[in-house]
Enzyme design. Structure first.
Site, short mmCIF file in Angstrom:
data_model
loop_
_atom_site.label_atom_id
_atom_site.label_comp_id
_atom_site.label_asym_id
_atom_site.label_seq_id
_atom_site.Cartn_x
_atom_site.Cartn_y
_atom_site.Cartn_z
N HIS A 55 -7.66 9.55 -1.95
CA HIS A 55 -7.08 9.55 -0.61
C HIS A 55 -7.96 10.24 0.43
CE1 HIS A 55 -2.82 9.23 1.31
NE2 HIS A 55 -3.75 9.05 2.21
N LYS A 85 -2.76 5.96 -4.23
CA LYS A 85 -3.87 6.88 -3.97
C LYS A 85 -3.67 8.22 -4.67
CE LYS A 85 -3.88 4.72 0.57
NZ LYS A 85 -2.45 4.47 0.73
N ASP A 126 0.84 -1.20 0.00
CA ASP A 126 0.00 0.00 0.00
C ASP A 126 0.87 1.25 0.00
OD1 ASP A 126 -2.93 1.12 0.77
OD2 ASP A 126 -1.40 2.26 1.86
#
Length: 314
Positions: A109, A76, A46
């Protein structure tokens, strides 16, 4: 050989590993950390544009022997690229830094737009964050196009309130595959997590150890979540640590968890948080919910986040 851990099925049909490796903070430490993580068996990584860690993640992946199709990579979209015309360009920049043709999951995000431009934190003359005027629904519609082009296999959001998520679902055509939120035994958000189940949206828990992070002011005057006596006690029974129990609790709830660490021993031990926590232990953990949210940048971002959720600060 990859860690043969638990996976969950997204509403796209893809499988997401229950334990991922978070790369927030410590930019310089990320390439060796991701290298260690891949070696230990993590397959879910991530990252995010704002972390500045995409190049490090990309380098670590390139140097590893792990085939691309074995990996689940999330990044993101940052707040300065919410204008629909900027979304695909932002994704292209992320793909370039990551050195991959596609990502598995692209998240918005935050729902809050900043002013357009290259500046990640645009400020006005008073030093306040310069906000933008893009509507997150329009931003998400531009993300839907990235899905059609194949540059991302799934799209979703992060840090949305219930009302924001409801509006998004109503006004767009792709139900988010994932919602990444702060969630841990001190902020359990039971009714909100139920809502996600009903909608078929998978939850990824960030900050799964709560106030473990030194930048969270509000957690400074209290003990660490992972040292909570209830978690430690349950851990003893299973030969696990309080931290591993916190991760197993998330997985027992059907969520993915993304702990982050720079040290090899912790990187490995976090992976061992993927064990089956008996229902009675999951229920015991219910008793330690403090409705404590550690991450709320409302003042700084010029947006009132989480206003209908547990743990909202005044």
């Amino acid at each position: 050989m990859a860690h043969n851990g638990t996976t969950f099925k997204l509403n796209t049909g893809a499988q997401i590993p229950a334990i991922g490796f978070g790369t927030w903070q410590d930019k310089e430490a990320q390439e060796p950390a991701v290298t260690m993580a891949l070696k230990a068996g993590y397959r879910h990584i991530d990252t995010a544009r704002i972390y500045g860690t995409e190049p490090a993640v990309g380098n670590a992946i390139k140097k590893s022997d792990v085939p691309r199709e074995e990996l689940f990579i999330t990044t993101k979209l940052w707040n300065n690229s919410h204008h629909p015309d900027d979304v695909e360009k932002a994704l292209d920049a992320s793909l370039k830094d990551l050195g991959v043709e596609y990502i598995d999951l692209y998240l918005m995000h935050w729902p809050s737009p900043f002013a357009r431009g290259d500046d990640m934190f645009p400020k006005d003359s008073d030093g306040k964050t310069k906000t933008g005027d893009s509507d997150f629904v329009d931003t998400y519609k531009a993300m839907e196009k990235c899905l059609k082009s194949g540059k991302t296999k799934a799209i979703g959001v992060s840090n949305f309130s219930k009302a924001e998520l409801e509006r998004l679902i109503k006004e767009t055509s792709v139900v988010p595959a994932v919602h990444q939120i702060e969630l841990h035994p001190y902020l359990q958000q039971k009714s909100f997590t139920e809502f996600h189940k009903q909608k078929g949206i998978h939850i990824v828990q960030y900050s799964p150890f709560g106030n473990q992070n030194e930048i969270y002011d509000s957690g400074k005057n209290m003990g660490k979540l992972m040292d909570d006596p209830v978690l430690v006690e349950i851990g003893k029974k299973h030969g696990k640590s309080g931290a591993q129990v916190a991760l197993a609790w998330g997985i027992a709830k059907g969520h993915s968890v993304i702990p982050k660490s720079k040290t090899e021993s912790r990187i490995k031990s976090n992976l061992e948080g993927d064990f089956k926590l008996p229902q009675e232990d999951v229920e015991k953990i219910t008793s330690i919910d403090k409705k404590m949210r550690f991450n709320d940048p409302s003042g700084n971002f010029g947006w009132n986040f989480f206003k209908d959720l547990d743990g909202k600060k005044n």
